[in-house]
Write an enzyme that holds these catalytic residues in place. Structure first.
Site, PDB file in Angstrom:
ATOM      1  N   ARG A   1      10.773  -0.832  11.253  1.00  0.00           N
ATOM      2  CA  ARG A   1       9.631  -0.589  12.131  1.00  0.00           C
ATOM      3  C   ARG A   1       9.602  -1.599  13.271  1.00  0.00           C
ATOM      4  O   ARG A   1       9.906  -2.765  13.067  1.00  0.00           O
ATOM      5  CB  ARG A   1       8.321  -0.676  11.322  1.00  0.00           C
ATOM      6  CG  ARG A   1       7.860   0.666  10.811  1.00  0.00           C
ATOM      7  CD  ARG A   1       6.747   0.573   9.799  1.00  0.00           C
ATOM      8  NE  ARG A   1       5.586  -0.210  10.214  1.00  0.00           N
ATOM      9  CZ  ARG A   1       4.496  -0.352   9.468  1.00  0.00           C
ATOM     10  NH1 ARG A   1       4.418   0.238   8.277  1.00  0.00           N
ATOM     11  NH2 ARG A   1       3.486  -1.083   9.890  1.00  0.00           N
TER      12      ARG A   1
ATOM     13  N   ARG B   1     -10.281   0.476   8.398  1.00  0.00           N
ATOM     14  CA  ARG B   1      -9.961  -0.957   8.442  1.00  0.00           C
ATOM     15  C   ARG B   1     -10.797  -1.733   9.437  1.00  0.00           C
ATOM     16  O   ARG B   1     -10.425  -2.849   9.809  1.00  0.00           O
ATOM     17  CB  ARG B   1      -8.472  -1.216   8.578  1.00  0.00           C
ATOM     18  CG  ARG B   1      -7.795  -0.774   9.783  1.00  0.00           C
ATOM     19  CD  ARG B   1      -6.386  -0.413   9.436  1.00  0.00           C
ATOM     20  NE  ARG B   1      -5.328  -1.314   9.736  1.00  0.00           N
ATOM     21  CZ  ARG B   1      -4.086  -1.131   9.251  1.00  0.00           C
ATOM     22  NH1 ARG B   1      -3.810  -0.181   8.411  1.00  0.00           N
ATOM     23  NH2 ARG B   1      -3.126  -1.932   9.572  1.00  0.00           N
TER      24      ARG B   1
ATOM     25  N   LYS C   1       0.842  -1.214   0.000  1.00  0.00           N
ATOM     26  CA  LYS C   1       0.000   0.000   0.000  1.00  0.00           C
ATOM     27  C   LYS C   1       0.875   1.261   0.000  1.00  0.00           C
ATOM     28  O   LYS C   1       0.654   2.178  -0.782  1.00  0.00           O
ATOM     29  CB  LYS C   1      -0.915   0.019   1.244  1.00  0.00           C
ATOM     30  CG  LYS C   1      -1.810  -1.208   1.377  1.00  0.00           C
ATOM     31  CD  LYS C   1      -2.712  -1.115   2.599  1.00  0.00           C
ATOM     32  CE  LYS C   1      -1.992  -1.176   3.923  1.00  0.00           C
ATOM     33  NZ  LYS C   1      -1.309  -2.464   4.223  1.00  0.00           N
TER      34      LYS C   1
ATOM     35  N   ARG D   1      -0.979  -9.074  13.128  1.00  0.00           N
ATOM     36  CA  ARG D   1      -1.505  -8.120  12.129  1.00  0.00           C
ATOM     37  C   ARG D   1      -2.330  -8.838  11.057  1.00  0.00           C
ATOM     38  O   ARG D   1      -3.369  -8.346  10.624  1.00  0.00           O
ATOM     39  CB  ARG D   1      -0.356  -7.326  11.499  1.00  0.00           C
ATOM     40  CG  ARG D   1       0.174  -6.250  12.435  1.00  0.00           C
ATOM     41  CD  ARG D   1       1.600  -5.853  12.140  1.00  0.00           C
ATOM     42  NE  ARG D   1       1.790  -5.179  10.871  1.00  0.00           N
ATOM     43  CZ  ARG D   1       2.981  -4.997  10.299  1.00  0.00           C
ATOM     44  NH1 ARG D   1       4.074  -5.451  10.872  1.00  0.00           N
ATOM     45  NH2 ARG D   1       3.070  -4.369   9.152  1.00  0.00           N
TER      46      ARG D   1
ATOM     47  N   ARG E   1      11.840  -4.972   5.198  1.00  0.00           N
ATOM     48  CA  ARG E   1      11.523  -3.553   4.937  1.00  0.00           C
ATOM     49  C   ARG E   1      12.419  -2.610   5.739  1.00  0.00           C
ATOM     50  O   ARG E   1      12.720  -2.860   6.896  1.00  0.00           O
ATOM     51  CB  ARG E   1      10.067  -3.272   5.287  1.00  0.00           C
ATOM     52  CG  ARG E   1       9.750  -1.766   5.206  1.00  0.00           C
ATOM     53  CD  ARG E   1       8.299  -1.444   5.202  1.00  0.00           C
ATOM     54  NE  ARG E   1       7.585  -2.044   6.298  1.00  0.00           N
ATOM     55  CZ  ARG E   1       6.257  -2.108   6.347  1.00  0.00           C
ATOM     56  NH1 ARG E   1       5.536  -1.606   5.371  1.00  0.00           N
ATOM     57  NH2 ARG E   1       5.673  -2.668   7.382  1.00  0.00           N
TER      58      ARG E   1
END
Ligand code: AP5
Ligand code: MG
Length: 214
Positions: free
Chosen positions: A160, A88, A13, A171, A127
């Site tokens: 993160r 969400r 996203k 998640r 990431r």
């Protein structure tokens, strides 16, 4: 143009948002980014959000809804917006609908980034993000030219706190339970375009552009 980009954790996203914003210059409303900025500034909202985010849980709806409302009120959305990571839950979708109903802020299109959950671990654990400008990298899929340094602004790259396998499991679970029904909510309104997010970044972007041309 008012857009919503949806998809599980690591679906891409944020990566597509960077490209959409570059091309269309609309307002980015990423609830994850707003929460992380609040955490960095150690605000009351940030401290509250952190206790959920670090575990992979969703921040409560009332907190998130009022944050989005005040963000919209103080931001320039005259060219439109791109929602990333909000709504969400069904409650959030209803609250947002109430907020914008009958105005020029109604959602025009929903891009659903479709991806099998088993490829997400590789994306999430690799990431890296720029501390200064928020640019998104990946140690193998999209490495920066110099390790640990942002190509765009020279800032330091960081990982993160919620990008661990343990938090990813939570998640994904939250996404399946609470966010998947939101997709049906927008599908019933005829707004959803599904994008195959399990391709190279360039191929996903090409499909996103096609979807936005329609
Ligand atoms: P948020 O920040 O929204 O995180 P998320 O939904 O888990 O999604 P991510 O940002 O992890 O993934 P992404 O889809 O943006 O992927 P990216 O492009 O970076 O939310 C974080 C937390 O905040 C939540 O868990 C919750 O606690 C809280 N929160 C936020 N919104 C909330 C709300 N509305 N209500 C309640 N709580 C809320 O890509 C991932 C990696 O893959 C990158 O390294 C990238 O380089 C790489 N990559 C991307 N695309 C590709 C590709 N096509 N091929 C190969 N690699 C790729
Ligand atoms: Mg993101």
């Amino acid at each position: 143009m008012n857009l919503l980009i949806m998809g599980g954790p690591g679906a891409g996203k944020g990566t597509m948002s960077e490209k959409i914003l570059d091309k269309f210059n609309i307002l980015h409303i990423s609830t994850g980014d707003i929460f992380r900025a609040e955490i960095a500034q150690q605000t009351k909202l940030g401290l509250l959000a952190k206790s959920y985010i670090d575990k992979g849980l969703l921040v409560p709806d009332d907190v998130t809804n009022s944050m989005v409302k005040s963000f919209l009120e103080k931001s320039d959305h005259s060219k439109g917006y791109l929602l990333d990571g909000y709504p969400r839950t069904i409650d959030q979708a209803r609250a947002f609908n109430e907020l914008v109903a009958g105005s020029d802020l109604e959602i025009d299109k929903v891009l659903f980034m479709d991806i099998p959950f088993d490829v997400l671990a590789q994306r999430i654990t690799g990431r890296r993000i720029c501390k200064k400008c928020g640019a998104i990298y990946h140690i193998t899929n999209k490495p920066s030219q110099k390790e640990g340094v942002c190509d765009v602004c020279g800032g330091d790259l960081y990982q993160r706190k919620d990008d661990t396998l343990e938090s990813l499991r939570v998640r994904v679970d939250e996404y399946s339970k609470l966010t998947q029904p939101v997709l049906d909510y927008y599908a019933d309104k005829g707004l959803v375009t599904t994008i195959n997010a399990n391709q190279s970044i360039e191929d996903v972007w090409s499909d996103v552009q096609k979807a936005l041309e329609d």
